[in-house]
Design an enzyme around this catalytic site. Structure first.
Site, PDB file in Angstrom:
ATOM      1  N   SER A 136       1.035 -15.833  -6.557  1.00 32.29           N
ATOM      2  CA  SER A 136       0.278 -14.935  -7.433  1.00 32.29           C
ATOM      3  C   SER A 136      -1.168 -15.372  -7.523  1.00 32.29           C
ATOM      4  O   SER A 136      -1.484 -16.575  -7.437  1.00 32.29           O
ATOM      5  CB  SER A 136       0.899 -14.937  -8.830  1.00 32.29           C
ATOM      6  N   TYR A 161       3.731 -18.703 -16.322  1.00 35.59           N
ATOM      7  CA  TYR A 161       3.989 -17.907 -15.117  1.00 35.59           C
ATOM      8  C   TYR A 161       3.191 -18.470 -13.935  1.00 35.59           C
ATOM      9  O   TYR A 161       3.726 -18.700 -12.847  1.00 35.59           O
ATOM     10  CB  TYR A 161       3.617 -16.448 -15.362  1.00 35.59           C
TER      11      TYR A 161
END
Length: 342
Positions: A136, A161
């Protein structure tokens, strides 16, 4: 340029196949005659009906096999590898969302860390030609230098995350080094489009508007210093993955990482006004959101901006879809799927 077409004789194992990116990638491979094994735990993090709709679209393909299971179930995952012997693995199963990781950290460790470890172990014991996995843009944290390059220092994540995605890159690097697993990590930049994730801002804005509610914009109402995002249309993400699948890394460097982003960040407010215009066009009447401005949320970063030079050098590809084109396709799908009337 090393890009070549996919080998349709191979078996492709896609985790998170009922998810946004997993669905579109599975469909692209199936359209080319590939055999796809899809796995998804079908959790209720967002509207489960959307996941079922995606699956229904895939299940019409003879070469698609779906297994409802969680990658954190190591025994089951190994049995799938034993039975189907996939040649290529694309790991897209993960608990998504920066803000949700602050509220519910347990599920991120279970899916993103333990689940990915199980995938690596399966690739170790049942060797594959190529492991591709989703990282990501959040790994860049609040880096000030733009555009973000794959060689940048990424040891300061600002959300759990992001930490799990950075962990994935480290784990993959180690397994590639120790067990010679050809691995490619993909740092996605704000993926959007039809059949997307309802927890993403653009989707939520549409939901709020048609429910008669104001939309919350987390930028302090500061238009001069607005948030910037490198919004990347789903078709561009999928083409980037497809091209990279068939070009595994060389033995000398068995692990590598690529940005897949639009290389053209937009202000959040520009994105919102474009979405209003696209929904207006789709409905044939003017749409204007009722906007409420709030402070930036913990874990959010001020800007994302992908350098795509490494991707271009590897497979001669750079995402190219404008937000006007991409959001119009989303808006057209949205008003049809949810039967929005004038």
């Amino acid at each position: 340029m090393n890009y070549k077409t996919l080998d349709s004789t191979k078996t492709y194992f896609i985790t998170g196949a009922a998810g946004f990116v997993g669905y579109f990638l599975s469909k692209k491979l199936l359209d080319q005659g590939c055999h796809v094994i899809g796995i998804d735990n079908l959790n209720d993090y967002y509207d489960i009906n959307l996941k079922h709709t995606r699956l229904e679209n895939l299940e019409v393909y003879e070469k698609f096999t779906f297994i409802q299971e969680d990658i954190s179930n190591k025994e089951k995952l190994f049995s799938i590898f034993e039975e189907y012997k996939p040649n290529v693995v694309v790991n897209l199963a993960a608990q998504a969302g920066v803000r949700y990781s602050i509220e519910n950290p347990d599920v991120y460790i279970q899916s993103n860390v333990i689940g990915f470890y199980n995938v690596l172990e399966a690739c170790r014991h049942y060797p594959v030609d190529h492991l591709v996995y989703a990282s990501s843009s959040s790994v860049y944290g609040s880096n000030k230098k733009v555009p973000f390059e794959e060689t940048d220092f990424v040891d300061n994540p600002v959300s759990l995350y992001a930490s799990t995605k950075k962990s994935n890159e480290l784990m993959a690097h180690t397994y590639s080094h120790l067990y010679k697993i050809p691995s490619t990590g993909l740092r996605f930049f704000t993926v959007y489009g039809p059949m997307g994730r309802p927890d993403m801002a653009y989707f939520g804005f549409a939901d709020k508007h048609f429910a008669g509610e104001p939309i919350k914009i987390f930028n302090n109402g500061d238009f001069e210093n607005d948030l910037y995002r490198d919004f990347t249309y789903i078709d561009d993400i999928v083409e980037g993955i497809e091209r990279l699948i068939s070009v595994p890394p060389a033995d000398s460097t068995p692990h590598r990482v690529f940005n897949i982003g639009n290389n053209n960040p937009e202000k959040l407010m520009t994105f919102i006004t474009t979405l209003e215009k696209c929904l207006s066009h789709a409905l044939g009447e003017e749409i204007s959101f009722n906007k409420v401005y709030e402070p930036i949320k913990p874990g959010d970063v001020p800007a994302t901006f992908a350098s795509t030079e490494r991707l271009q050098e590897a497979v001669d590809f750079k995402p190219k879809t404008s937000i006007e084109e991409g959001l119009q396709k989303f808006a057209d799908w949205y008003v049809t799927y949810y039967s929005i009337k004038k």
